[in-house]
Each structure stands twice: as C-alpha cells, then as structure tokens.
Design a protein around this motif. Sequence first.
Motif, PDB file in Angstrom:
ATOM      1  N   UNK A   4     -79.000 -21.200  33.440  1.00 48.40           N
ATOM      2  CA  UNK A   4     -79.535 -20.092  34.230  1.00 48.40           C
ATOM      3  C   UNK A   4     -81.025 -20.016  33.932  1.00 48.40           C
ATOM      4  N   UNK A   5     -81.816 -20.230  34.967  1.00 51.06           N
ATOM      5  CA  UNK A   5     -83.265 -20.224  34.816  1.00 51.06           C
ATOM      6  C   UNK A   5     -83.837 -18.876  35.211  1.00 51.06           C
ATOM      7  N   UNK A   6     -84.659 -18.339  34.354  1.00 57.07           N
ATOM      8  CA  UNK A   6     -85.421 -17.143  34.670  1.00 57.07           C
ATOM      9  C   UNK A   6     -86.889 -17.513  34.751  1.00 57.07           C
ATOM     10  N   UNK A  54     -82.077 -14.880  39.737  1.00 59.72           N
ATOM     11  CA  UNK A  54     -81.960 -14.016  40.920  1.00 59.72           C
ATOM     12  C   UNK A  54     -80.624 -14.213  41.612  1.00 59.72           C
ATOM     13  N   UNK A  55     -80.135 -15.468  41.643  1.00 59.03           N
ATOM     14  CA  UNK A  55     -78.849 -15.746  42.301  1.00 59.03           C
ATOM     15  C   UNK A  55     -77.717 -14.938  41.675  1.00 59.03           C
ATOM     16  N   UNK A  61     -72.966 -12.606  44.250  1.00 59.85           N
ATOM     17  CA  UNK A  61     -72.976 -13.613  43.184  1.00 59.85           C
ATOM     18  C   UNK A  61     -71.572 -13.995  42.692  1.00 59.85           C
ATOM     19  N   UNK A  62     -70.606 -13.062  42.597  1.00 61.21           N
ATOM     20  CA  UNK A  62     -69.273 -13.513  42.168  1.00 61.21           C
ATOM     21  C   UNK A  62     -68.688 -14.575  43.115  1.00 61.21           C
TER      22      UNK A  62
END
Length: 81
Positions: A4-6, A54-55, A61-62
Amino acid sequence: MIEVDGAHHYGTKSPTSADGHTTYTASPKLYSEMVAEDRRLRLAGYEIYCFGGWELTRPDSPQLISNFFTELLTRHKKPTP
C-alpha cells in the motif's frame, strides 16, 4: 507481495498547514528509489501488486479488494472463498 503506497513513498512532507493538513511534494528521488526496489524484488522472483492509499479509503474499496483477490486466485488457479 502486496504493498500500500502513500504519499510518503514518492513525496517529501511539506510543512503542516494552519488548518492541520499535511501535504507532500512529489520527489523524483524517492520515486526512483521506490521503483528500483520494485525491480529488485521482481528480479528476486516476487510478484508485486501495489495499491495506492487513496484506493483503500474509497467507499467501494471492500469490493475493489475482493475483486482483486478473486482475480489473483483465479490467475493462480486457487479456489475462491
């Protein structure tokens, strides 16, 4: 590998605004370091699947995550839940 990229992966933190918001400025250096690590892991045999932070905060998202894992399991011929 799932990542997961922030914004901290590809930007430098700017001073916090008066209203308490934190922003990041895109950094070509940080981005280059991130993609170099991605290449290293791929050459080591890992499959990399990145999600932007953000995704995972969107209302859908679920479903997005469920669809991803269904497709991933289908790709590797594993039974889905």
